[in-house]
Design a protein around this motif. Structure first.
Motif, short mmCIF file in Angstrom:
data_model
loop_
_atom_site.label_atom_id
_atom_site.label_comp_id
_atom_site.label_asym_id
_atom_site.label_seq_id
_atom_site.Cartn_x
_atom_site.Cartn_y
_atom_site.Cartn_z
N LEU A 201 0.69 -0.71 0.02
CA LEU A 201 -0.06 -0.45 -0.17
C LEU A 201 0.95 1.20 0.00
N ALA A 202 2.21 1.68 1.14
CA ALA A 202 2.77 1.84 0.12
C ALA A 202 3.25 2.29 -0.73
N PHE A 203 3.56 1.46 -0.93
CA PHE A 203 4.71 1.80 -2.63
C PHE A 203 3.81 2.42 -3.03
N ARG A 204 1.92 1.44 -3.67
CA ARG A 204 1.59 2.15 -4.91
C ARG A 204 1.04 3.37 -4.07
N SER A 205 0.82 4.34 -3.26
CA SER A 205 0.76 5.19 -2.38
C SER A 205 1.59 6.24 -3.15
N ALA A 206 2.94 6.00 -3.06
CA ALA A 206 4.03 6.77 -3.14
C ALA A 206 4.14 7.05 -4.84
N TYR A 207 4.34 5.42 -5.15
CA TYR A 207 4.90 5.97 -7.06
C TYR A 207 2.95 6.20 -7.42
N GLY A 208 2.02 6.15 -6.64
CA GLY A 208 1.15 6.41 -8.35
C GLY A 208 1.07 7.82 -7.00
N SER A 209 1.15 9.14 -6.08
CA SER A 209 1.25 10.08 -6.27
C SER A 209 2.99 10.97 -6.99
N LEU A 210 3.52 10.10 -6.26
CA LEU A 210 4.87 10.87 -6.46
C LEU A 210 5.46 10.31 -7.95
N GLY A 211 5.70 9.81 -8.05
CA GLY A 211 6.35 8.72 -9.24
C GLY A 211 7.82 8.13 -8.99
N THR A 212 8.37 8.23 -6.79
CA THR A 212 8.70 7.45 -6.55
C THR A 212 8.81 7.00 -4.45
N GLY A 213 10.07 5.78 -4.40
CA GLY A 213 9.12 5.13 -3.19
C GLY A 213 10.18 5.29 -2.37
N GLU A 214 10.68 6.89 -2.00
CA GLU A 214 11.19 7.57 -1.35
C GLU A 214 10.20 7.54 0.24
N PRO A 215 8.90 7.70 -0.10
CA PRO A 215 8.60 8.46 1.05
C PRO A 215 7.89 7.31 1.73
N ALA A 216 7.65 6.05 0.66
CA ALA A 216 7.81 4.56 1.68
C ALA A 216 8.85 4.24 1.97
N PHE A 217 10.19 4.39 1.76
CA PHE A 217 11.41 3.95 2.30
C PHE A 217 11.29 4.52 3.94
N TYR A 218 11.59 6.15 3.92
CA TYR A 218 11.60 6.66 5.11
C TYR A 218 10.39 6.41 5.92
N ALA A 219 9.20 5.88 6.01
CA ALA A 219 7.91 5.25 6.36
C ALA A 219 8.61 3.64 7.05
N PHE A 220 9.07 2.89 6.13
CA PHE A 220 9.75 1.99 6.56
C PHE A 220 10.64 1.59 7.38
N LEU A 221 11.90 2.51 7.25
CA LEU A 221 12.65 2.95 8.31
C LEU A 221 12.60 3.31 9.78
N ALA A 222 11.77 4.17 9.81
CA ALA A 222 11.30 4.71 11.09
C ALA A 222 10.53 3.28 11.91
N PHE A 223 9.55 2.66 11.30
CA PHE A 223 9.08 1.56 11.96
C PHE A 223 10.23 0.36 12.76
N TYR A 224 11.70 0.09 11.22
CA TYR A 224 12.18 -0.02 12.03
C TYR A 224 12.83 0.31 13.37
N ALA A 225 13.16 1.45 13.60
CA ALA A 225 13.48 1.99 14.61
C ALA A 225 12.75 1.57 15.54
N VAL A 226 11.33 1.48 15.67
CA VAL A 226 10.58 1.81 16.52
C VAL A 226 10.95 -0.21 16.77
N CYS A 227 10.75 -1.13 16.04
CA CYS A 227 10.98 -2.67 16.60
C CYS A 227 12.20 -2.09 17.61
N ALA A 228 12.97 -1.68 16.97
CA ALA A 228 14.79 -2.17 17.86
C ALA A 228 14.19 -1.20 19.37
N VAL A 229 13.87 0.08 19.13
CA VAL A 229 13.45 0.05 20.52
C VAL A 229 12.78 -0.89 21.79
#
Length: 457
Positions: free
Chosen positions: A402-430
């Motif tokens: 869903l994150a990829f669909r939204s990112a590529y559908g609206s912006l044409g790049t997956g960069e926003p999705a990658f930042y969201a994944f990075l934040a979630f991994y930080a939560v899991c580490a904590v």
């Protein structure tokens, strides 16, 4: 003691913690059931992830031209249905038995495979029909939960990290294998024959169903655990571990389904170019899953899972760099490392489940509770949490797509999705640092007391 191969028989008084009985007969029975479970689960994963390959074939050339957001939707639906089916599939083992349910859950895959092979040859087929067929392919995603729940009962706690990692890892290979199959079809006969991919699995499904019927066993211990899911849902550790599994398995299955479309959307890859790389990540993630289980057996599941999240975060950073630099090789390399670390995390996170509940049993025994009852509860809850975590974790794959669909559908790049994944991994580490590594107790605990032996009726 007999082996319980006769159709419909149940193994009674199964106790894999009894070392003498385990070495004498239990190990052989467990290994046979593991091999056949792997075969069934492998085919299930292949059928489940088939649409991650088929979307590369869909084009105007065969009368099935769909937009990029519609193709992401075709990928999302099987992931969602497979995730939702994992809880009922895990329960079904306790209701019908491991062998009986494996036969049914494998044979029913003939439905999505047959429908897929038929309709991808029909130009002009509307999107909603393919969405329904994709939903039926989600049946293959449920096989993971029932397989893991069943195999847990066959192995002693000290071997569960390796056994569960091997069972899941070899099953996960189905994602890579179906993508290799797609590559072979595209490279040999072109990208206009998607029916060959689905048709390949029809005889394999029949063979796996027959082998499960003839050679697998039902274990009465699993049959007595029907209320375990409700009991496990009341334990906070169930949801902490499920959240971690969203990060590990959710990443594996989500990226595995999306990789080909991401390459097409980010770099404009042709079907052949995308298919040439999509299998690589799932292959690496699958073969490293048993390694994650083995490392967790030795170093502790929480510690290895933390390592895996650190590696996944570094991989996401590499993907962001590759996106800015428009570097296709670095992008593929970053995704490959991401799959490796998610595979390790898959195995280590699942190893945490029996470890956490065995520790609860030890604490209960120290407080004066009956040892046999405490460790029986630990094994019962471990099996239930395997199903719950598997279901919740697979929903992570939905979120990723869903994150990829939204990112590529609206912006044409997956960069926003990658930042969201990075934040979630930080939560899991904590979470890992504060809940499971706070007191340094990362090593597996002692196993349950031994019983006498097990019988086959």
């Amino acid at each position: 003691m007999t082996t319980g191969r006769v159709s419909g028989r149940w193994i009674e008084d199964w106790d894999p913690e009894n070392e003498e009985a385990w070495e004498r007969t239990g190990k052989r029975i467990a290994r046979r059931n593991l091999v056949l479970s792997v075969l069934s689960e492998h085919i299930g994963f292949s059928v489940w992830s088939m649409w991650s390959v088929l979307v590369l074939f869909l084009s105007d050339e065969i009368g099935l031209g769909f937009a990029a957001d519609e193709k992401f939707l075709l990928v999302i639906v099987p992931v969602l249905v497979g995730a939702l089916l994992r809880l009922p599939y895990s329960y079904a083992v306790t209701r019908f038995g491991g062998r009986n349910w494996t036969v049914f859950s494998t044979a029913v895959l003939l439905v999505p495979a047959s429908l897929t092979a038929f309709f991808v040859q029909r130009p002009g087929t509307p999107l909603w029909i393919f969405l329904l067929i994709g939903a039926s392919a989600g049946l293959g995603g449920g096989n993971f939960a029932s397989s893991m729940r069943n195999i847990t009962a066959f192995y002693p706690q000290r071997h569960q990290g390796w056994a569960l990692g091997l069972n899941a890892g070899a099953g996960n290979l189905g994602v890579a294998v179906v993508q290799v199959l797609g590559l072979l079809v595209i490279s040999t006969v072109g990208d206009t024959h998607p029916a060959y991919v689905a048709g390949f699995y029809l005889p394999l499904i029949v063979l796996a169903s027959l082998l499960a019927a003839l050679r697998m066993d039902n274990v009465a211990m699993v049959r007595t655990e029907r209320g375990a899911q409700r009991e496990a849902a009341r334990d906070l550790h169930t949801w902490w571990i499920s959240l971690l599994y969203v990060g590990t398995f959710g990443s594996f299955i989500g990226f595995g389904f999306a990789f080909g479309l991401v390459l097409q959307s980010q770099f404009g890859s042709t079907p052949l170019e995308a298919a040439s790389f999509t299998f690589l990540g799932p292959l690496l993630g699958s073969v490293t899953r048993p390694l994650g289980g083995r490392l967790a057996d030795r170093c502790g599941g929480a510690r290895v899972t933390l390592w895996s999240f650190a590696g996944m975060a570094a991989s996401i950073a590499a993907l962001l760099w590759a996106t800015h630099a428009s570097s296709f090789p670095l992008f593929v390399a970053g995704f490959s490392v991401l799959f490796v670390m998610s595979g390790v995390g898959n195995g280590s996170t699942y190893k945490m489940i029996p470890t956490v509940f065995a520790r609860q049993a030890e604490d209960a025994v120290t407080s004066g509770r009956d040892a046999a009852e405490a460790f029986a509860r630990a094994r019962r809850l471990s099996g239930a949490v395997l199903g719950i975590a598997g279901a919740v974790g697979a929903l992570g794959g939905v979120a990723i797509n869903l994150a990829f669909r939204s990112a590529y559908g609206s912006l044409g790049t997956g960069e926003p999705a990658f930042y969201a994944f990075l934040a979630f991994y930080a939560v899991c580490a904590v979470l890992l640092r504060t809940v499971y590594l706070r007191d340094g107790r990362t090593q597996p605990p002692a196993v349950a007391p031994r019983k006498e032996a097990f019988r086959v009726h």
